[in-house]
Write an enzyme that holds these catalytic residues in place. Sequence first.
Site, short mmCIF file in Angstrom:
data_model
loop_
_atom_site.label_atom_id
_atom_site.label_comp_id
_atom_site.label_asym_id
_atom_site.label_seq_id
_atom_site.Cartn_x
_atom_site.Cartn_y
_atom_site.Cartn_z
CG ASP A 1 -21.29 16.43 -33.24
OD1 ASP A 1 -22.34 16.11 -33.84
OD2 ASP A 1 -20.75 17.55 -33.36
CB SER A 2 -26.24 13.32 -32.60
OG SER A 2 -25.82 12.18 -33.35
CG ASP B 1 -20.01 14.53 -36.58
OD1 ASP B 1 -19.78 14.96 -37.72
OD2 ASP B 1 -21.15 14.39 -36.11
CE LYS C 1 -21.66 14.63 -40.05
NZ LYS C 1 -21.88 15.85 -39.26
CD GLU D 1 -21.70 20.61 -37.03
OE1 GLU D 1 -21.79 21.78 -36.58
OE2 GLU D 1 -22.27 19.64 -36.50
CD GLU E 1 -28.64 18.68 -38.84
OE1 GLU E 1 -27.41 18.44 -38.87
OE2 GLU E 1 -29.33 18.61 -37.80
O1 KIV Z 1 -24.17 14.22 -35.26
C1 KIV Z 1 -25.02 13.79 -36.06
O2 KIV Z 1 -25.77 12.85 -35.79
C2 KIV Z 1 -25.11 14.43 -37.36
C3 KIV Z 1 -26.28 14.07 -38.23
C4 KIV Z 1 -27.51 14.70 -37.72
C5 KIV Z 1 -26.03 14.40 -39.65
O3 KIV Z 1 -24.30 15.24 -37.71
#
Ligand code: KIV
Length: 271
Positions: free
Chosen positions: A51-52, A90, A120, A122, A189
């Site tokens: 989600d980055s 994510d 994934k 969090e 992280e």
């Molecule tokens: O969204 C992302 O890129 C991440 C990584 C930094 C692990 O969760």
Amino acid sequence: MSVHKEFKRITTHSLMEMKQRGEKISMLTSYDYSLAKIVDAAGIDAILVGDSASNVMAGHETTLPITLDQMIYHASSVVRGVERALVVVDLPFGSYQGNSKEALNSAIRIMKESGAHAIKMEGGDEILESVKRILTAGVPVMGHLGLTPQSIYKFGTYTVRATEDEEAEKLINDSKKLEEAGCFALVLEKIPAHLATKVAENLNIPVIGIGAGNGVDGQVLVLHDMLGINNQFNPRFLRRYLNLYEDIKGAVGNYISDVKSKDFPSEKESY
Ligand code: KIV
């Protein structure tokens, strides 16, 4: 005649086997077809459609604004470019925190509409019920503890997490609970290296770090950061392998002057 491919696809089981034989796992983010194709061809083990994308692709300050539809768009583009790597996506902020049914529906949409291989999420104890429900539907789940950017407004800063005993203890307990629930891997992280090493040693599942030192089972970085496309993000944990910001700027500058000077296109470049 049957057509078979010569490469072996990476699965969640492959990552587990890599941990068992002490081979480090390589993971990078990707958000689009073209770059995912290159990253996959280079031999990466796993690709994270993070989600980055909210920061890197859309220019938002945090990961919070990206939607489930937008994540599915990025993930399906990546999946079309990948032949070998495991593709993990994510679940974005707001698509799983409400309740476990909402979480399951979001995970199913990602798997069905993008063709990705895993999701994934969090958090630890707080999301355990949702993790279990998603796993019962047969969707592999990767956990994510330590600095969890979807909670940035709770933390207040992007500094190193779990430096105090209480938070470190919760992280260790959460990692155990995620493993027991059935997560196939865990991202840690921005936490102290000694703590990340301890977690990796305590768990059977692979632990993949970003800013978590070298004692874990693999590493993940944001592709645009390690390629130097983003030259304004300089955390200590980032190693830059290219300086694409300057290279691309230079190439675009050369193109502009070729157009202005009428050097481009030449006769050879014309029909
Ligand atoms: O969204 C992302 O890129 C991440 C990584 C930094 C692990 O969760």
